[in-house]
Design an enzyme around this catalytic site. Structure first.
Site, short mmCIF file in Angstrom:
data_model
loop_
_atom_site.label_atom_id
_atom_site.label_comp_id
_atom_site.label_asym_id
_atom_site.label_seq_id
_atom_site.Cartn_x
_atom_site.Cartn_y
_atom_site.Cartn_z
N GLU A 237 -1.66 -9.05 3.39
CA GLU A 237 -1.56 -9.56 4.77
C GLU A 237 -2.91 -9.91 5.37
O GLU A 237 -2.99 -10.71 6.30
CB GLU A 237 -0.82 -8.55 5.66
CG GLU A 237 -1.56 -7.27 6.03
CD GLU A 237 -1.45 -6.15 5.00
OE1 GLU A 237 -1.19 -6.46 3.82
OE2 GLU A 237 -1.66 -4.98 5.36
N CYS B 126 0.84 -1.21 0.00
CA CYS B 126 0.00 0.00 0.00
C CYS B 126 0.87 1.27 0.00
O CYS B 126 1.49 1.56 -1.01
CB CYS B 126 -1.01 -0.04 1.13
SG CYS B 126 -2.46 0.95 0.73
N HIS C 110 -3.70 -5.14 0.15
CA HIS C 110 -3.14 -5.65 1.41
C HIS C 110 -3.17 -7.18 1.45
O HIS C 110 -4.15 -7.75 1.94
CB HIS C 110 -3.93 -5.12 2.59
CG HIS C 110 -3.77 -3.66 2.81
ND1 HIS C 110 -2.90 -3.14 3.73
CD2 HIS C 110 -4.37 -2.61 2.21
CE1 HIS C 110 -2.97 -1.82 3.70
NE2 HIS C 110 -3.86 -1.47 2.78
N1 GLN Z 1 -2.11 6.72 2.65
C1 GLN Z 1 -2.17 5.94 1.44
C2 GLN Z 1 -3.52 6.05 0.75
O1 GLN Z 1 -4.49 6.42 1.36
C3 GLN Z 1 -1.82 4.49 1.72
C4 GLN Z 1 -2.81 3.80 2.60
C5 GLN Z 1 -2.31 2.51 3.20
O2 GLN Z 1 -1.10 2.27 3.27
N2 GLN Z 1 -3.22 1.68 3.71
O3 GLN Z 1 -3.63 5.77 -0.41
#
Ligand code: GLN
Length: 542
Positions: free
Chosen positions: A513, A385, A511
């Site tokens: 995970e 992310c 994600h």
């Molecule tokens: N802050 C970034 C976004 O909103 C990444 C979010 C995250 O790592 N879950 O796109």
């Protein structure tokens, strides 16, 4: 009343953090292994509608379900243990309960009545106790009641539980009280008094626990179990020792020794069944404890003081390592501590670098330096992310030499916003529950690491973000050696990036995970750990 399912409630006594989530998940695992269809839900007594707006320092990681609910991290344990997906309905907060009741009141559904905690809030809690079984999918529903008995905010839940038990009958509704038996070093004794008081508190609300599960650092012994049984009105065999375990994955075995599963089934009047489905779990724990080699992964993030902030990543790395018979040591690296002078000292010697998710600019410079170090020194890299977004920024700045290149999250007016806000996010004004959340499709390009890992082209993964790779830059990036190996087929958003000319460099906007379980380790974690190990062994031979 018709009973299609049996209900088990887990309450907590004496102190928080005793591990109600692990107890619930372990018991569920044992019942599942005896052939029952089990699910677990968690009721949290805070007023936030969900933990999505909470800082990870407050409550650890925010776990995301397939259907896009932002939930408590215990749901991650449930999925990792049971290998059954959870959903929005598996996590309820006081905020959510009140929201429903207040909306109903505004619609006039209470027909002029005064709306009160009892019966309206407790009725809504009771409705949600059974909600998961509307389709009759489960034989047993375990409900973890967050907080500690005696807390003001837990009271409506305890009262709802009392009523529910009265209405359904004790043979359909079991209460397990998880409590602490502290050890006083000065006198060399385990103490039962806090538990006696905690049970007394529960009794004062009209609930007699059926089973006591006692967290302890030392064996309880028969005498002490007898004492607890006598003072707490619990059968002696239903006083269960829950001693510190080497890993959370050992807990089901400790509970088998104490026969918790059998006691539960007997009390609920359910056939004991045969404990058949635990072989793969046994193999897993065996492999976890007998690795053939080890690697060290640096986990770079800005919340590393609180390990729970990266719980699912931590578990996914361990699970992937176990799959490959490797012990994965995790070195926690605070991204704010990394600078150009010390990067070599902080990151040198690692077998792999993982840059994790995050929000806000604090620590981003350190994350970019970590990516640069990994890319230039051929250290296997995995970004998740925000970890992918900083990898894109790093490449833009240091390979493409784009001036004023950043993410619009941190510099909305920068000249080269290689990470930009998603179109659908631009008119969003509310914070809670408005990100791009839950599962979306991704099409994997053949001949890439991603394809090698998944062994298929169509996948679905869970998301939680507002920003994305800015497609205007796609050609430039691809020409310079970054491959977009996973794309959302509907929206064309970039989901996975890779640098093929590197021992292993892959990052995902989603994600992975959240969907790694003991039974099905996530392919991207396995391929990253394998990549790190291959690089390490290649270096050894040099
Ligand atoms: N802050 C970034 C976004 O909103 C990444 C979010 C995250 O790592 N879950 O796109």
């Amino acid at each position: 009343m018709q009973h299609t399912a049996k209900y088990i409630f887990v309450t907590g006594g004496v102190t928080s953090s005793l591990g109600k989530g692990i107890l619930s998940a372990s018991l569920a695992k044992l019942l599942q292994a005896r052939g029952y269809r089990v699910t677990i839900q968690k009721f949290d007594p805070y007023i936030n509608i969900d933990p999505g707006t909470l800082n990870p320092y407050e409550h650890g990681e925010c776990y995301v379900t397939r259907d896009g609910a932002e939930t408590d991290l215990d749901l991650g344990h449930y999925e990792r243990f049971l290998n059954v997906p959870t959903s929005q309905a598996n996590n309820v907060t006081t905020g959510r309960i009140y929201e429903t009741v207040i909306q109903r009141e505004r619609k006039g559904e209470y027909l002029g009545k005064t709306v009160q905690v009892i019966p309206h809030i407790t009725d809504e809690i009771k409705r949600r106790f059974t909600l998961l079984n509307d389709n009759g999918d489960y034989d047993v529903i375990i409900t973890e009641v967050g907080g500690t008995v005696g807390d003001i905010e837990s009271l409506p839940y305890i009262e709802a539980l009392r009523q529910f038990r009265y209405e359904h009958g004790v043979q359909h509704c079991l209460v397990i009280h998880l409590t602490l038996i502290p050890y006083l070093t000065a006198v060399g004794e385990l103490k039962t008094k806090p538990t006696q008081h905690s049970v007394k508190e529960l009794l004062s609300y009209g609930i007699q626990p059926d089973i006591l599960v006692c967290r302890t650092e030392h064996r309880l012994g028969e005498e002490l179990k007898g004492k607890l049984a006598r003072f707490c009105n619990v059968e002696e065999k239903a006083v269960i020792e829950n001693i510190n375990a080497p890993t959370i994955y050992d807990v089901p075995f400790l509970l088998i020794k104490e026969q918790l599963d059998l006691i539960v089934l007997d009390k609920l009047g359910l056939p004991r069944g045969e404990l058949k489905g635990l072989n793969s779990w046994k193999n897993f724990v065996n492999r976890l404890k007998n690795p053939s080699d080890e690697i060290t992964i640096g986990l770079v993030g800005k919340y590393v003081e609180l390990k729970d902030a990266y719980l699912s990543i931590h578990e996914s790395l361990k699970i992937a390592g176990t799959e490959l018979e490797l012990d994965v040591h995790i070195k926690w690296i605070h991204s704010e501590d990394i600078n150009t002078e010390n990067a070599e000292r902080m990151l040198g010697g690692l077998d792999g670098i993982l840059v994790g998710p995050g929000f806000g600019e604090r620590g981003v410079d350190g994350k970019i330096l970590a990516v640069k170090f990994a890319r230039e020194n051929h250290v296997p890299f995995f970004g998740i992310c925000l970890g992918m977004q900083v990898a894109v920024v790093e490449f833009g700045r240091n390979v493409l030499h784009l001036k004023d290149c950043y993410s619009a999250e941190f510099a909305p007016k920068c000249k080269n916003p290689v990470i930009d806000m998603m179109e659908e996010q631009k008119n969003v004004t509310q914070m809670g529950g408005t990100m791009r959340l839950g599962e979306y499709d991704c099409e994997i390009m053949e001949g890439t690491w991603a394809f090698k890992a998944y062994e298929k082209t169509a996948i679905r993964e869970r998301h939680r973000h507002r920003y994305e790779f800015n497609s205007k830059f796609r050609n430039e990036y691809e020409k310079a050696g970054m491959k977009m190996s996973g794309i959302n087929p509907q929206s064309n958003l970039v989901e996975i990036i890779e640098i093929p000319d590197h021992p292993y460099f892959l990052a995902a906007q989603f994600h992975p995970e959240y969907s790694s379980t003991v039974e099905t380790p996530h392919p991207l974690f396995v391929s990253f750990v394998a990549g790190a190990y291959t690089t390490k062994t290649a270096k050894r031979k040099m």
